[in-house]
Design a protein around this motif. Sequence first.
Motif, PDB file in Angstrom:
ATOM      1  N   GLU A 132      -4.830   6.508  -2.939  1.00  0.00           N
ATOM      2  CA  GLU A 132      -5.793   6.771  -1.859  1.00  0.00           C
ATOM      3  C   GLU A 132      -5.764   8.240  -1.444  1.00  0.00           C
ATOM      4  OE1 GLU A 132      -6.782   5.244   2.658  1.00  0.00           O
ATOM      5  OE2 GLU A 132      -5.518   4.032   1.355  1.00  0.00           O
ATOM      6  N   GLN A 162      -4.143   0.091  -5.075  1.00  0.00           N
ATOM      7  CA  GLN A 162      -4.158  -0.058  -3.630  1.00  0.00           C
ATOM      8  C   GLN A 162      -3.057   0.741  -2.945  1.00  0.00           C
ATOM      9  OE1 GLN A 162      -3.931  -4.275  -3.133  1.00  0.00           O
ATOM     10  NE2 GLN A 162      -6.036  -4.610  -3.812  1.00  0.00           N
ATOM     11  N   SER A 163      -2.306   1.522  -3.691  1.00  0.00           N
ATOM     12  CA  SER A 163      -1.201   2.276  -3.108  1.00  0.00           C
ATOM     13  C   SER A 163      -1.713   3.481  -2.318  1.00  0.00           C
ATOM     14  CB  SER A 163      -0.247   2.747  -4.210  1.00  0.00           C
ATOM     15  OG  SER A 163      -0.882   3.711  -5.019  1.00  0.00           O
ATOM     16  N   ASP A 164      -0.870   3.992  -1.436  1.00  0.00           N
ATOM     17  CA  ASP A 164      -1.221   5.154  -0.630  1.00  0.00           C
ATOM     18  C   ASP A 164      -1.376   6.404  -1.487  1.00  0.00           C
ATOM     19  OD1 ASP A 164      -1.211   3.701   1.699  1.00  0.00           O
ATOM     20  OD2 ASP A 164       0.888   4.153   2.161  1.00  0.00           O
ATOM     21  N   GLU A 216      -3.464  -3.709  -9.873  1.00  0.00           N
ATOM     22  CA  GLU A 216      -3.969  -3.869  -8.506  1.00  0.00           C
ATOM     23  C   GLU A 216      -3.077  -3.190  -7.469  1.00  0.00           C
ATOM     24  OE1 GLU A 216      -6.822  -4.991  -7.279  1.00  0.00           O
ATOM     25  OE2 GLU A 216      -7.506  -5.193  -9.342  1.00  0.00           O
TER      26      GLU A 216
END
Length: 133
Positions: free
Chosen positions: A52, A47-49, A43
């Motif tokens: 993304e 959700q890390s930059d 998770e």
Amino acid sequence: MKLLDVLFIRKYYRTREDLLRDGVPSTTEEMKQDIASRPNILEPLLQSDFVERMANLGRVVVENNVKLRDFREEVFGKYTENIPYVDTSRYPSVPLPTSSAHPADESSFDNGAKWTYISGQKVFGNMIPQVRK
């Protein structure tokens, strides 16, 4: 990927050797407790930059390719062709053992024609407009 698996992922999941040594949980409750005791690394990673940014870069690449394809179809129309890199014919074209080749005589090509190079259908560049600051 193997290195990533060995260094980071493997310590969060039980290997075959671990299962043979420690045994497999016999009940569903034991299995749920075993899974709950492991740290959750997936998770925070998703959700890390970094992930993304990689997803956004992938979207930009796909968008550029779609725009370039549409632009090429608009410019070249019905003459747009996808030429495969490998031979995809049903029956491969293999020369016979009795066939031969010899160098061509350059005088047979000299018929006074002027040869010019016409560029292909390669379209390149950035198709996503950006606001100038």
